[in-house]
Design a protein around this motif. Structure first.
Motif, PDB file in Angstrom:
ATOM      1  N   LYS A 136      29.469 -24.004 -34.189  1.00  0.00           N
ATOM      2  CA  LYS A 136      30.266 -24.241 -32.965  1.00  0.00           C
ATOM      3  C   LYS A 136      29.527 -25.156 -31.992  1.00  0.00           C
ATOM      4  O   LYS A 136      30.130 -25.998 -31.346  1.00  0.00           O
ATOM      5  CB  LYS A 136      30.531 -22.901 -32.257  1.00  0.00           C
ATOM      6  CG  LYS A 136      31.445 -21.997 -33.042  1.00  0.00           C
ATOM      7  CD  LYS A 136      32.145 -20.995 -32.116  1.00  0.00           C
ATOM      8  CE  LYS A 136      32.871 -19.933 -32.898  1.00  0.00           C
ATOM      9  NZ  LYS A 136      32.024 -18.729 -33.095  1.00  0.00           N
ATOM     10  N   ILE A 137      28.199 -24.974 -31.915  1.00  0.00           N
ATOM     11  CA  ILE A 137      27.420 -25.679 -30.893  1.00  0.00           C
ATOM     12  C   ILE A 137      27.121 -27.129 -31.268  1.00  0.00           C
ATOM     13  O   ILE A 137      27.149 -28.015 -30.414  1.00  0.00           O
ATOM     14  CB  ILE A 137      26.079 -24.932 -30.647  1.00  0.00           C
ATOM     15  CG1 ILE A 137      26.349 -23.581 -30.004  1.00  0.00           C
ATOM     16  CG2 ILE A 137      25.130 -25.751 -29.780  1.00  0.00           C
ATOM     17  CD1 ILE A 137      25.143 -22.672 -29.977  1.00  0.00           C
ATOM     18  N   THR A 138      26.793 -27.365 -32.542  1.00  0.00           N
ATOM     19  CA  THR A 138      26.297 -28.702 -32.916  1.00  0.00           C
ATOM     20  C   THR A 138      27.447 -29.675 -33.160  1.00  0.00           C
ATOM     21  O   THR A 138      28.592 -29.268 -33.360  1.00  0.00           O
ATOM     22  CB  THR A 138      25.426 -28.629 -34.188  1.00  0.00           C
ATOM     23  OG1 THR A 138      26.205 -28.014 -35.224  1.00  0.00           O
ATOM     24  CG2 THR A 138      24.164 -27.827 -33.954  1.00  0.00           C
ATOM     25  N   GLN A 139      27.100 -30.971 -33.182  1.00  0.00           N
ATOM     26  CA  GLN A 139      28.111 -32.002 -33.452  1.00  0.00           C
ATOM     27  C   GLN A 139      28.577 -31.874 -34.905  1.00  0.00           C
ATOM     28  O   GLN A 139      27.807 -31.433 -35.766  1.00  0.00           O
ATOM     29  CB  GLN A 139      27.494 -33.374 -33.236  1.00  0.00           C
ATOM     30  CG  GLN A 139      26.964 -33.582 -31.828  1.00  0.00           C
ATOM     31  CD  GLN A 139      26.240 -34.894 -31.756  1.00  0.00           C
ATOM     32  OE1 GLN A 139      26.873 -35.940 -31.798  1.00  0.00           O
ATOM     33  NE2 GLN A 139      24.920 -34.841 -31.681  1.00  0.00           N
ATOM     34  N   PRO A 140      29.815 -32.304 -35.182  1.00  0.00           N
ATOM     35  CA  PRO A 140      30.359 -32.095 -36.538  1.00  0.00           C
ATOM     36  C   PRO A 140      29.533 -32.744 -37.652  1.00  0.00           C
ATOM     37  O   PRO A 140      29.525 -32.269 -38.782  1.00  0.00           O
ATOM     38  CB  PRO A 140      31.748 -32.741 -36.474  1.00  0.00           C
ATOM     39  CG  PRO A 140      32.073 -32.842 -35.024  1.00  0.00           C
ATOM     40  CD  PRO A 140      30.793 -32.887 -34.261  1.00  0.00           C
TER      41      PRO A 140
END
Ligand code: NAI
Length: 292
Positions: A108-112
């Motif tokens: 959820k937190i990191t870039q895709p």
């Protein structure tokens, strides 16, 4: 094809995570080192300063290089600080449910585009990949202890891992001046620990069945096989409890009595003779090794 890595995050600032973070920072990467425990972060900082001071004294690094590396590491307990990382290396406690929860949050937190890797010694990444919405970006990147010193790194491609992710992980390992080895299929224990496990099992078999003493078996391994250290001295170094837990886990998975820890290993653990850290294992040590 591989992706360019600009920023790294390492989760867990214990034995492995702290050193992995330093290795990356020494190679010029900005690193976010996150841990839930402030105490562990403080210990990691002290430990790394001690380690790097030794290396500066020996002339392996200059004080400027070391200072620059430290300035690239953000020590933090806030997981949201990892949001800009292109590669996250997880090195937290070896518990599947805790790791799965972390991977869920990281997703959820990191870039895709970010790759989520685990440094676990035993858990294959397919046990974590389905906790994320990006299984193709999940793999194992397994360092050896002490990560500041050990050159080899095992990269493990799971059935869910894309070619691009595996290639990126391999290329990344080269950029931190280590030698990567690719496992094209995943298997628990990977290569080094599987082979080591067999060696230790055989050494224990020979000892328990009275063929030779542990000193003699170690001597054969060091003098005839040219191993730098014998299997019993090595078990004392890594902790006899580690061998015990690895075998218990295998036994719990298989239900096969033959996978149980060996009798001598069970006895040592029951007696608190865990190796160097307790001052006694297969050998006796003058004083217990200081942790870290
Ligand atoms: P450790 O016990 O020294 O450090 C684990 C750290 O993770 C602790 O500082 C703890 O506070 C932190 N932590 C726990 N839960 C967390 C969470 N949810 N979020 C953030 N931080 C959390 O463990 P160690 O030995 O460094 O092992 C870490 C991983 O590396 C394990 O998966 C282990 O299998 C693997 N490994 C260990 C090696 C070793 O020789 N110790 C060698 C290669 C891999």
């Amino acid at each position: 094809m591989e992706m360019k890595i600009h920023e790294i995050a390492v989760i867990g600032s214990g034995t492995m995570g702290s050193q992995i973070a330093m290795v990356c920072a020494l190679s010029g990467y900005p690193v976010t080192l996150q841990d839930v425990s402030g105490e562990s972060l403080a210990k990691a900082k002290d430990f790394l300063h001690q380690q790097m001071d030794k290396r500066v004294k020996k002339g392996r690094y200059t004080a400027e290089e070391t200072d620059a590396a430290f300035s690239r590491i953000l020590f933090t307990s806030n997981l949201a600080d990892v949001r800009d990382a292109d590669l996250v290396i997880e090195a937290i406690v070896e518990k599947l449910d805790v790791k799965r929860e972390l991977f869920r949050q990281l997703d959820k937190i990191t870039q895709p585009h970010a790759i989520l890797a685990t440094n676990s010694s035993t858990i294959v990444s397919s046990k974590l990949a389905d906790a994320t919405s990006r299984p193709e970006k999940v793999c194992n990147i397994h360092f050896f202890n002490p990560a500041l010193v050990m050159e080899l790194v095992e990269v493990v491609k799971g059935p869910h891992t894309s070619e691009e992710t595996a290639n990126t992980a391999m290329e990344f390992v080269k950029t931190i001046k280590k030698t990567p080895v690719l496992l094209k299929k995943e298997i628990s224990g990977f290569i080094a620990n599987r082979i080591l496990g067999k060696l230790m099992d055989e050494a224990v078999f020979l000892l328990e069945n009275g063929y030779a003493s542990h000193e003699e078996i170690d001597l054969v391994c060091t003098k005839a096989l040219n191993h730098p250290i014998g299997p019993f001295a090595l078990m004392d170094l890594t902790g006899i409890d580690v061998n015990y837990f690895v075998r218990m886990q295998r036994y719990e998975e298989s239900g096969d009595e033959r996978d149980m820890p060996a009798k001598i290993v069970r006895e040592k653990v029951q007696n608190g003779e865990l190796g160097r850290k307790t001052g006694k294992g297969f050998y006796t040590y003058e004083k217990a090794a200081v942790e870290g």
